[in-house]
Design an enzyme around this catalytic site. Sequence first.
Site, PDB file in Angstrom:
ATOM      1  N   GLU A 196     -10.042   2.653  -4.934  1.00  0.00           N
ATOM      2  CA  GLU A 196      -9.510   4.200  -4.617  1.00  0.00           C
ATOM      3  C   GLU A 196      -8.505   4.651  -5.522  1.00  0.00           C
ATOM      4  O   GLU A 196      -7.446   5.034  -5.227  1.00  0.00           O
ATOM      5  CB  GLU A 196      -9.263   4.494  -3.228  1.00  0.00           C
ATOM      6  CG  GLU A 196     -10.479   3.922  -2.136  1.00  0.00           C
ATOM      7  CD  GLU A 196     -10.211   4.075  -0.692  1.00  0.00           C
ATOM      8  OE1 GLU A 196     -10.770   4.339  -0.063  1.00  0.00           O
ATOM      9  OE2 GLU A 196      -9.156   3.464  -0.525  1.00  0.00           O
TER      10      GLU A 196
ATOM     11  N   GLU B 167      -4.047   1.081   9.717  1.00  0.00           N
ATOM     12  CA  GLU B 167      -3.459   2.334   9.774  1.00  0.00           C
ATOM     13  C   GLU B 167      -3.412   2.629  11.335  1.00  0.00           C
ATOM     14  O   GLU B 167      -2.470   3.304  11.677  1.00  0.00           O
ATOM     15  CB  GLU B 167      -4.455   3.538   9.448  1.00  0.00           C
ATOM     16  CG  GLU B 167      -4.327   3.523   7.858  1.00  0.00           C
ATOM     17  CD  GLU B 167      -5.484   2.800   7.128  1.00  0.00           C
ATOM     18  OE1 GLU B 167      -5.927   1.740   7.794  1.00  0.00           O
ATOM     19  OE2 GLU B 167      -5.873   3.153   6.184  1.00  0.00           O
TER      20      GLU B 167
ATOM     21  N   TRP C  70      -8.105  -3.188   8.548  1.00  0.00           N
ATOM     22  CA  TRP C  70      -7.059  -2.151   7.859  1.00  0.00           C
ATOM     23  C   TRP C  70      -6.360  -1.631   8.973  1.00  0.00           C
ATOM     24  O   TRP C  70      -6.856  -1.269  10.263  1.00  0.00           O
ATOM     25  CB  TRP C  70      -7.735  -1.147   7.194  1.00  0.00           C
ATOM     26  CG  TRP C  70      -8.601  -1.570   5.997  1.00  0.00           C
ATOM     27  CD1 TRP C  70      -9.955  -1.630   5.853  1.00  0.00           C
ATOM     28  CD2 TRP C  70      -8.136  -1.766   4.647  1.00  0.00           C
ATOM     29  NE1 TRP C  70     -10.192  -2.110   4.629  1.00  0.00           N
ATOM     30  CE2 TRP C  70      -9.332  -2.310   4.099  1.00  0.00           C
ATOM     31  CE3 TRP C  70      -6.692  -2.023   4.180  1.00  0.00           C
ATOM     32  CZ2 TRP C  70      -8.991  -2.826   2.721  1.00  0.00           C
ATOM     33  CZ3 TRP C  70      -6.640  -2.522   2.909  1.00  0.00           C
ATOM     34  CH2 TRP C  70      -7.749  -2.986   2.285  1.00  0.00           C
TER      35      TRP C  70
ATOM     36  N   ASP D  72       0.900  -1.296  -0.031  1.00  0.00           N
ATOM     37  CA  ASP D  72       0.022   0.161  -0.010  1.00  0.00           C
ATOM     38  C   ASP D  72       0.916   1.329  -0.085  1.00  0.00           C
ATOM     39  O   ASP D  72       2.319   1.002   0.015  1.00  0.00           O
ATOM     40  CB  ASP D  72      -0.839  -0.038   1.275  1.00  0.00           C
ATOM     41  CG  ASP D  72      -2.273   0.573   0.944  1.00  0.00           C
ATOM     42  OD1 ASP D  72      -2.338   1.776   0.411  1.00  0.00           O
ATOM     43  OD2 ASP D  72      -3.253  -0.061   1.015  1.00  0.00           O
TER      44      ASP D  72
ATOM     45  N   HIS E 143      -3.034   3.102  -4.671  1.00  0.00           N
ATOM     46  CA  HIS E 143      -2.499   2.842  -3.344  1.00  0.00           C
ATOM     47  C   HIS E 143      -1.018   2.074  -3.692  1.00  0.00           C
ATOM     48  O   HIS E 143      -0.772   0.874  -3.121  1.00  0.00           O
ATOM     49  CB  HIS E 143      -3.288   1.532  -2.743  1.00  0.00           C
ATOM     50  CG  HIS E 143      -4.517   2.192  -2.054  1.00  0.00           C
ATOM     51  ND1 HIS E 143      -4.556   2.477  -0.858  1.00  0.00           N
ATOM     52  CD2 HIS E 143      -5.825   2.483  -2.526  1.00  0.00           C
ATOM     53  CE1 HIS E 143      -5.774   2.930  -0.393  1.00  0.00           C
ATOM     54  NE2 HIS E 143      -6.663   2.792  -1.648  1.00  0.00           N
TER      55      HIS E 143
HETATM   56  C1  ACM Z   1     -11.009  -0.359   0.819  1.00  0.00           C
HETATM   57  O1  ACM Z   1     -11.265  -0.259   1.763  1.00  0.00           O
HETATM   58  N1  ACM Z   1     -10.262   0.719   0.138  1.00  0.00           N
HETATM   59  C2  ACM Z   1     -10.890  -1.492  -0.226  1.00  0.00           C
END
Ligand code: ACM
Length: 386
Positions: free
Chosen positions: A219, A353, A351, A89, A159
Site C-alpha cells: 500500500e 485499528e 490488524w 505503522d 505505512h
Molecule cells: C495489508 O493488509 N496491507 C498487508
Amino acid sequence: MVDKKGVTIAGNTPKGVFYGVQTLRKSLPVGAATVVRLPSVKISDSPRFVHRGMMLDCSRHFFPLEFVKRYIDLIAMHNMNVFHWHLSDDQGWRIEIKKYPELTTKGSRRSGTVIGYNTALDDSIPYGGYYTQEQAREIVEYARQRYVTVIPEIDMPGHMLAAVSNYSGVSCFNQTGWGTTFSSPVCPGKDSALEFCKNVYSEIIPLFPYKYIHLGADEVEKTNWKKCPDCQKRMKDNGLKTEEELQSWFVHNMEKFFNDNGKEMIGWDEILEGGLSPTATIMWWRTWSPNAVPDATAQGNHAIMTPNANFYFDYQQDKNSLSGVYNYNPMLESLNDAQKALILGMQANLWCEYIPSRERIQYMIMPRMMALAELAWSDPSVKSWD
Ligand code: ACM
Ligand code: ZN
C-alpha cells in the site's frame, strides 16, 4: 499413544515431543476434574506446512509484553510456529532504535485513536507505547523456548508516517501526512532515506536470529514520487520507467542489504509489481489479486498464504467465517506440483485499528485460529468439520 499403561509421547526431535505434549494438553478437559479418562488412541503425525503463523499488529494498538507472551502461548499450544510481529505503522512506532530516539519518544505517541472509518474523527485520548530492544530479546527467547520463530516487520516504504514525520531527509518533502489513499512514503530517491532505512534494520536484524525479515512494502501511495525531483532522478539514472519500478528498485535494494546480513526477505504481494527478485518470499494478502501466487511461484519464488477474504481475523466472523477458514484450500487449482511445493504455509493476520484490548483479540482469533491450526498442520484427508 494412549493405552492401558498410560500415555506415551515420543518424537524424532524435542520439537516433535513438544507438539505431542500440546496435543495431550488440548485433549484434557477444561476446569477441575478428579479423574480424567482418555480414549485409547495412537496418533502419528507431522506438520503439513513449515510456516504456521499468526501476525499481531502492535502499532495500531500497543499490547504489553505479558500479553505478547500469551499470544505466543496460544500459537505454541496450537502447534503453530511463527509469530509475525508488526512493529511499526503510520499510527505508531513500537520498537526502540538507539540511533533514532525520536522514533519512540515521538513516533510511538499519538494524540488520539481513530473512531470508525473516518480518519478525521478521533477520540482525542493520547496513546502510546513501545518495546525496548531488551524486551524484544525477551520475546525472542520466550518464543524460542516454545519453538516459535519471530518475524519482525518494519513496514516500508509506505505505512511509515510515524518515522518520516520525525526525521528529515526520509520522505520526499518536508510536509508529510495522508495522501488520497495512503500516507507519505519513504523517498527512494534520497540516499539519506535509504541510509535511514538500513540503519533502522541494522538494529532490528541482530535482535531476531532467524532466517526471515519482513519488509512490508504494501500500500504505497506514489503521488509524491511522481513530483519529487530526487525520485525522478533515481528513475532516470536507473532506467526505471514507472513508479512501480521505483518501488521494486527500493525493495531490491533493501533485500540486497538483508542478504548481505545473512537474511532472506518476505514482503506483501505488492512486491511483485515492477519485478520480483528471485530470492524474495511473497506473503499473499490481496484476495482480489488472484494471480499473485501463481505468478510468484511460476518464477520459483516461495509464497505464504494470508488471503484477506479468509485469514484476516480482524474481519468480523460473519464475513470471514470459521468454515471459510477451515475449508480454505491453499493449493490453488491453477498451480502445478512444482508451484505447490513453493507454498511455505499459512498465516492469519490481526490488524488492530479497531482491536484495543486483549479481550477483543481473543474474541477475534478464537475459534478461527483453531481452524487455521488444523489446516496448516493436518493432511486434508483427515479433516472433519463435525
Ligand atoms: C495489508 O493488509 N496491507 C498487508
Ligand atoms: Zn522522493
